[in-house]
Scaffold this active site. Structure first.
Site, PDB file in Angstrom:
ATOM      1  N   CYS A 347       1.568 -23.663  72.183  1.00  0.00           N
ATOM      2  CA  CYS A 347       2.428 -23.716  73.338  1.00  0.00           C
ATOM      3  C   CYS A 347       3.485 -25.766  72.920  1.00  0.00           C
ATOM      4  CB  CYS A 347       1.381 -24.324  74.669  1.00  0.00           C
ATOM      5  SG  CYS A 347       0.780 -23.275  75.745  1.00  0.00           S
ATOM      6  N   GLU A 348       3.607 -24.750  71.864  1.00  0.00           N
ATOM      7  CA  GLU A 348       4.549 -26.257  71.674  1.00  0.00           C
ATOM      8  C   GLU A 348       5.904 -25.494  71.073  1.00  0.00           C
ATOM      9  OE1 GLU A 348       4.748 -29.671  70.353  1.00  0.00           O
ATOM     10  OE2 GLU A 348       2.711 -29.853  71.125  1.00  0.00           O
TER      11      GLU A 348
END
Ligand SMILES: *Cc1c(COP(=O)(O)O)cnc(C)c1O
Length: 428
Positions: A347-348
């Site tokens: 989640c980047e």
């Protein structure tokens, strides 16, 4: 459309052999090639074959797996360690004594003690570490200091680095005082070290570094009467990550340094100094590949290829915006007429192995090979987002593929928690 990335990049296994390996060891994994590693080391040794003595201290942090260190050690390499874990890896691979160089910084006492117990060469990063070492461990028989030359200029114009901005090493003034202090404390054997470049492919940088170091060694000898046993020029040899980059000209580096050796060291009575390097990347970087399978294809404002690997397996693109070449297994000669972002699952938004990359048409289930991941690849992995680090495989010279580190499991990830809940113990 023509294949604009006509890659000279190679992968050592055939398609069938890689599929065979994937059946046994599921993707993602890093896979290393023993033959390639030995070849890289041979080329470095050859460049310095003229020297009275040359030693490569392989930078363990590049590929901290004792199987890899062992391969290089068998051919004569030592190690460069900068943590206690790396000292243990070196020891496990059979590299002990003065074949180890401890080049750490902000060093904890226990690391000095372990290095001393192994008989390693201690390379101090700061003048205050002399007292720290004496107080918390003991002074060694042989000592070395890491020199920080501040701003270094190439031929007086082109700045090749700003070591003054780096946290490492001693200033010019400090380095003279440091050796004097050690002489006064009765130490009799000395070395000198620096590490300036990183992923540098210009021969002139290394030749210039050698000039700075040879002149400094001669000056210190002149002033303090110290006869250095070695001058270590550090690591930083670059590799061509992109197919249109050229490899380092090791012969040019070796020949250039030879000239300076005879111009500066020999007349100063330092003609028997051992030259040393701490190359990591150039030894193992091109000898490793991250192999990953396509899980998803997603078309929104851009076209995405989602892999089963993520930046916990390879940080360099996210961390340094680094280029890693990518090929698709079985489509090596197909035209690269699609444009994709190749992503991991973190989640980047910077978890991307490639952005706007020209690649052949890719389908779910395709196997992607990310090149030049052998150094600072698996090693940099982390567990953010609960992502587990991949396995490491090794292709032996006889063609056998061996597992040299298994993939992390959820059990590994939860092992350090003392939360009293059996539900954190995943069932097998
Ligand atoms: C990282 C490092 C190396 C190795 O650098 P490469 O770029 O992998 O050659 C060598 N010496 C020191 C002190 C390092 O920190």
């Amino acid at each position: 459309m023509t294949n604009i990335f006509q890659t000279p990049k190679k992968f050592p296994l055939t398609k069938a052999a890689l599929h065979e390996a994937i059946k046994k060891f599921p993707t993602p994994f890093h896979i290393y090639d023993e033959k390639n590693i030995r070849e890289n080391f041979r080329k470095l040794r050859e460049a310095f074959s003229w020297a009275p003595d040359f030693r490569e201290h392989f930078a363990v942090k590049a590929t901290p797996n004792p199987y890899i260190v062992e391969i290089l050690a068998r051919d004569g390499a030592g190690t460069d360690c900068s943590s206690i874990a790396e000292l243990f890896i070196s020891e496990a691979a059979g590299v002990v004594g003065e074949k180890i160089m401890l080049t750490s910084n902000d060093t904890p006492a226990e690391e000095f003690r372990k290095a001393l117990a192994l008989g390693a060469i201690i390379n101090l990063d700061d003048i205050t570490h002399i007292n720290y070492l004496e107080k918390n461990a003991r002074l060694p028989e042989i000592i070395s200091f890491r020199y920080n030359p501040a701003d270094i200029m190439n031929d007086g114009n082109d700045i090749i680095g700003r070591p003054a901005e780096a946290k490492y090493g001693l200033t010019r003034e400090q380095i003279f005082s440091a050796y004097k202090i050690c002489l006064d404390k009765g130490i009799k054997r000395f070395g000198l070290h620096t590490m300036i470049a990183s992923n540098e492919r210009k021969a002139s940088t290394f030749i210039y570094t050698a000039r700075i170091m040879f002149e400094l060694a001669a000056k210190i000898k002149d002033r303090l009467g110290i006869k250095f046993e070695f001058v270590n020029l550090g690591g930083g040899l670059g590799i061509p990550y992109s197919p249109d980059e050229l490899p380092v000209d090791l012969k040019m580096i070796g020949d250039g340094i030879k000239e300076l050796f005879y111009e500066i060291l020999v007349p100063s009575g330092l003609g028997d100094v051992r030259l040393a390097m701490e190359s990591g990347r150039a030894m193992t970087g091109p000898a490793g590949w991250l192999v990953s399978t396509v899980l998803h294809k997603k078309n929104t404002y851009k076209n995405y290829i989602g892999l089963d690997a993520c930046m916990s397996d390879l940080m360099r693109p996210a961390l340094y915006n680094a280029y890693h070449h990518i090929t698709v297994l079985g489509k090596e000669d197909a035209p690269c007429d699609e444009i994709y972002d190749v992503t991991g699952s973190l989640c980047e938004n910077n978890d991307k192995f490639a952005i706007d990359r020209h690649l052949p048409k890719i389908y779910v289930g395709d196997v992607l090979i990310i090149h030049d991941t052998g150094a600072h690849g698996h090693a940099m992995g982390f567990n953010y987002n609960g992502k587990l680090r991949s396995a490491e495989l090794l292709i032996r010279e006889n063609g056998n593929v061996e597992l040299i580190r298994r993939a992390e499991t959820l059990d590994d990830y939860f092992a350090t928690l003392n939360f009293p809940n059996a539900r954190l113990k995943p069932k097998k």
